[in-house]
Design an enzyme around this catalytic site. Structure first.
Site: not given
Length: 121
Positions: A76, A101, A56, A24
């Protein structure tokens, strides 16, 4: 009159090298990030002035910069870093960050993996 203002930005796309597995980190993959913001003030509803609003475009740029920067092992952790950045940079009381993901290495077919982090002042 009570008014609740919220801002959602969905699908900020980032190619990055986050993940626990070496492959990854080496190959990288696509992530999608959603953010929800509760501005500290609803003044922009009355003034129609960007100076009274949460920009934004600037939020999306900050999220993209953080997510495409230094890799982390866990979503996380990335969500926590993004949430902290948003609370530090903008006049908001609460933020929620969802990181998708869709190409996570999983042993079974799946549509998406999403990690959500919420923070408040």
């Amino acid at each position: 009159m009570t008014r609740h203002l919220g801002i959602r930005i969905e699908g900020i796309e980032v190619f990055a090298h986050h993940g626990v597995l070496p492959e990854e980190r080496a190959a990288g993959q696509r992530f999608l990030i959603d953010v929800e913001l509760a501005p500290s003030s609803d003044r922009a509803c009355d003034t129609d002035d960007l100076a009274d609003a949460v920009d934004y475009g600037a939020v999306a740029a900050l999220v993209h910069a953080r997510a495409s920067g230094d890799p982390v092992d866990l979503l996380e952790r990335l969500g926590e870093l993004i949430a902290a950045d948003l609370l530090d940079a903008f006049p908001v009381d609460r933020v929620a960050v969802s990181i998708h993901k869709p190409q996570a290495p999983m042993p079974v077919p799946f549509a998406d993996v999403v990690v959500r982090v919420e923070r408040a002042r």
